[in-house]
Design an enzyme around this catalytic site. Structure first.
Site, mmCIF file in Angstrom:
data_model
loop_
_atom_site.group_PDB
_atom_site.id
_atom_site.type_symbol
_atom_site.label_atom_id
_atom_site.label_comp_id
_atom_site.label_asym_id
_atom_site.label_seq_id
_atom_site.Cartn_x
_atom_site.Cartn_y
_atom_site.Cartn_z
ATOM 1 N N TYR A 31 -3.918 -62.613 6.297
ATOM 2 C CA TYR A 31 -3.682 -63.641 7.450
ATOM 3 C C TYR A 31 -3.359 -63.099 8.679
ATOM 4 C CZ TYR A 31 -2.047 -67.982 9.223
ATOM 5 O OH TYR A 31 -1.954 -69.294 9.988
ATOM 6 N N ASP A 55 1.467 -76.547 11.830
ATOM 7 C CA ASP A 55 1.811 -75.494 12.734
ATOM 8 C C ASP A 55 1.712 -75.792 14.198
ATOM 9 O OD1 ASP A 55 1.897 -73.066 14.168
ATOM 10 O OD2 ASP A 55 0.368 -71.967 13.223
ATOM 11 N N ASP A 116 8.369 -65.615 17.543
ATOM 12 C CA ASP A 116 8.702 -65.508 16.368
ATOM 13 C C ASP A 116 8.648 -66.586 15.389
ATOM 14 O OD1 ASP A 116 9.640 -62.817 17.029
ATOM 15 O OD2 ASP A 116 11.413 -63.774 17.801
ATOM 16 N N ASP A 119 6.259 -68.454 8.594
ATOM 17 C CA ASP A 119 5.270 -69.118 7.907
ATOM 18 C C ASP A 119 5.439 -69.312 6.172
ATOM 19 O OD1 ASP A 119 4.233 -68.877 10.247
ATOM 20 O OD2 ASP A 119 2.304 -67.921 9.819
#
Length: 145
Positions: A31, A55, A116, A119
């Site tokens: 990813y 996101d 930063d 996920d």
């Protein structure tokens, strides 16, 4: 896997079942690499057809490959091209879920920014990402150089 202390074994329950940890770690690595290459097709290949992405975590969701393509392409455009996306530390895994921190840097923007992120991915039985939630906000941006 090493033997776990009795306390940890009791807490984990079925958390060690599901998609193999090596596969989850590989998906997180790929990813980041696909983002760094600006390769939307490679990013999408990691996701299930009906996957959901939020996101950042408090943003509206994007559902399905068409919506994900539009989202990732818009992100590349807004960043001025590909971004450098590097894992920061180990991927944490519990069953079909994994979480990892990334350091994201814009490459072509002026100024360059570092973000930063954390996920969190949930995987389906086929090992594809069914859901991805990215945790980051304004406090996680830093201007570099």
């Amino acid at each position: 896997m090493t033997d776990l202390p009795e306390m940890a074994s009791g807490m984990l329950g079925d958390a060690t079942q599901g998609v193999p940890g090596a596969h989850i770690r590989d998906v997180f690595k790929r990813y980041g690499e696909a983002h760094s290459a600006g390769d939307v097709d490679a990013i999408l290949a990691l996701f299930a057809d009906d996957a959901v992405v939020r996101d950042p975590a408090n943003a509206p969701e994007h559902r399905g490959k068409s919506a994900l393509r539009a989202f990732f392409e818009a992100g590349i455009e807004a960043s001025g091209g590909p971004i450098a996306m590097t894992l920061e530390g180990n991927v944490r895994i519990a069953g079909n879920e994994g979480a990892a921190a990334y350091i994201v840097r814009t490459i072509n923007s002026s100024p360059v920014f570092r973000v930063d992120t954390l996920d969190v991915m949930t995987f389906n039985e086929q090992g594809l990402i069914a859901q991805m939630i990215a945790y980051w906000g304004p406090e996680n941006f830093q201007q570099e150089g």
